[in-house]
Structure formats: C-alpha cells, structure tokens
Scaffold this motif. Structure first.
Motif, short mmCIF file in Angstrom:
data_model
loop_
_atom_site.label_atom_id
_atom_site.label_comp_id
_atom_site.label_asym_id
_atom_site.label_seq_id
_atom_site.Cartn_x
_atom_site.Cartn_y
_atom_site.Cartn_z
N THR A 293 0.82 -1.22 0.00
CA THR A 293 0.00 0.00 0.00
C THR A 293 0.86 1.27 0.00
O THR A 293 1.45 1.61 -1.01
N SER A 294 0.94 1.96 1.13
CA SER A 294 1.53 3.31 1.17
C SER A 294 3.02 3.30 1.46
O SER A 294 3.51 4.11 2.25
N THR A 295 3.77 2.43 0.85
CA THR A 295 5.20 2.36 1.10
C THR A 295 5.92 3.58 0.51
O THR A 295 5.55 4.08 -0.57
N PRO A 296 6.97 4.07 1.19
CA PRO A 296 7.78 5.14 0.59
C PRO A 296 8.73 4.63 -0.48
O PRO A 296 9.39 5.43 -1.15
N LYS A 297 8.82 3.29 -0.65
CA LYS A 297 9.71 2.72 -1.68
C LYS A 297 9.21 3.15 -3.06
O LYS A 297 8.09 2.81 -3.45
#
Length: 288
Positions: A75-79
């Motif tokens: 979902t909201s990963t900074p990767k």
C-alpha cells in the motif's frame, strides 16, 4: 515443491523448497522497479518447473484484509514505484498457483516460532535494520486482523543524550524506527553502529530497543523475543538490550525476562523460511 519470495526494499530472496520450510534452491536479486523485479523473479520460478504454491513475505505496509479489493497489495510504502503494487495478483496470474501473503516480519516470526516451539507457545520477532518491524505468533497463529502490527512506529522516551536528533521516519519523525533503525544510526553518526566511535552510541540504541522489548513483554506476554536484522549483528548490542529491558522492568514482571531476548535460531533465513511456510498454508487452504 513450493516457492517462497522474501520481498525486501533492497533485495528479493527467492526459494524453492518443501512444505516443512526446507530450502532446496535459493536466488537473490536486486529490488528495482516493480515490473523489472517481478518479471525477473517470475522467470526464475518458471525456469525451475511448476510449483504447487507460492508464499510471499513482503515489506509493507500491506493490505491483509481478505475482504478488501486491495488484498495482496503493497500500500503506502515510501519505496519508489511500489505503492499500490498488486504483488499477489502478479504472481498468481503468471504462476497459476495458490499464493500465501503476509509481512516479511510476520513470516519470519512464524518461522522462528516453528523453530522454538518445543519450548515456547508465544514468540515475537523483530527485525532492526533498514526499518524496524515485528510480528507476534501465539500458538502458531500470527497476531493481526485487517492490518498488521507496526512495532517500529511506537513512541519511545528519548535518551538523555539524544534530545536534538529529529529522527528519520517520514511519517512520525522520532518513533522507534526514526530513532533506532539503520538509516537513523547513519543519519546521526555517519556510520553503521558497529563502526561508530561515539561514546554511548550502542547504549543509546539499546535504550530504545529495550523499551520496545519491555512493551512487548508487558502487552503481549510473549515468552520470547527474537531480534534479527543488520543492526542486531553489532557485537555486544543484544546484551545491552537485555540490560536495558531488565532496568526498565525493575523486578515487576516474572524473573528473567532479559534472558528471553535472543538472536534468530534460523540466522538470516528466517524470512525466506517463513515465506515457504506461507506457501504451505496456502496449499493446505486450497485443498480444503
């Protein structure tokens, strides 16, 4: 044979193995753009013959809600590039087999519990590295619901010598991960913890990890905490964590909790072994 994917922010570990978690073949590739990484991983499995099921142990956050249309997504990963990636759908469509899915740390917790289960019915596994994350297993079942524990993002009391460091977490600043992860250590001192010559550096990190361990013992009543990840390979750090946990407890919880903090029995194979166990569970569920 079944397959496992340990999907990390830096590398993907792939394996072919058995339903008991035994690794027969293993391969590592760099985590780049999703299309490139997933295509390369798929090709590796396809060239080794059909597999009966696949387990994916992934970095997160993840959608683990089976009723959600986004189940199986990162979902909201900074990767960069990986947010909203349907990693389960990709492999299921191309490999045509049941897929088990959970966080990398939940899978590692399951694998470590399986290794320790002759002595423990409850266990927490926490990795301290590029990020900090953990999973809790009770009687063979991973703790969680529509989401998963975020142990790395708990609040911790500041070390007296660490008042001015802002922390590196892009969401919370000075949460546990923001203060004690590998990137936090490098941002603060410019080196990995084992190479830092600043007095009290290891004690500072142990101060934060000791709070986490005490919180886990207090809230979940686990019998053992297993600490893995690159930061925990620093010589002498686990002993300091045990000392800080004992100091925080001050004799309140049952005697000896500091001796229930251990390094992984499976070494660096906890995550990929857990991925194979997820595949085994998915295969069993598909047969019922």
């Amino acid at each position: 044979m079944i397959g496992g994917v340990e999907a990390g922010g830096t590398k993907f570990v792939l394996a072919i193995g058995t339903s008991t978690g035994e690794i027969v073949q293993r391969h590592t590739l760099e985590t780049t753009h999703p299309d490139d990484t997933l295509r390369e991983a798929t090709y590796w499995f396809e060239t080794r013959g059909p597999i009966a099921a696949l387990g994916i142990a992934s970095f997160g956050p993840l959608d683990l809600d089976r009723t959600s249309p986004k189940w199986g997504h990162i979902t909201s990963t900074p990767k960069r590039g990986w947010a909203n990636c349907d990693i389960v759908g990709w492999f299921r469509e191309r490999l045509g087999c049941p897929v088990g899915f959970d966080t990398d740390v939940n899978a590692a917790a399951l694998a470590e519990w399986n290794a320790w289960r002759q002595t423990d019915s409850t266990l927490a596994y926490v990795t301290v590295g590029t990020g900090i994350g953990g999973g809790v297993v009770v009687g063979g079942q991973v703790l969680g619901g529509k989401t998963h524990p975020e142990i790395g993002h708990i609040r911790v009391a500041r070390h007296p010598l660490d008042r001015d460091f802002a922390g590196v977490c892009p969401y919370h600043g000075d949460c546990l991960e923001g203060l004690a992860s590998g990137p936090a250590i490098e941002a603060r001192w410019g080196h990995r913890l084992g190479d830092v010559e600043v007095k009290n550096a290891q004690d500072m990190i142990a101060h934060y990890l000791g709070q986490m361990c005490y919180s886990l013992f207090s809230i979940t009543a686990v019998e053992r905490i297993v600490l893995g990840g690159g930061v925990m390979q620093t010589e002498g750090l686990i002993e300091l964590v045990r000392e800080h946990t004992k100091q925080i407890d001050d004799g309140y919880l049952p005697t000896g909790i500091e001796r229930q903090i251990e390094t992984p029995l499976l070494g660096t194979k906890s995550g990929i072994t857990g991925a194979l166990l997820l595949a085994s569970l998915a295969l069993s569920a598909a047969k019922t």
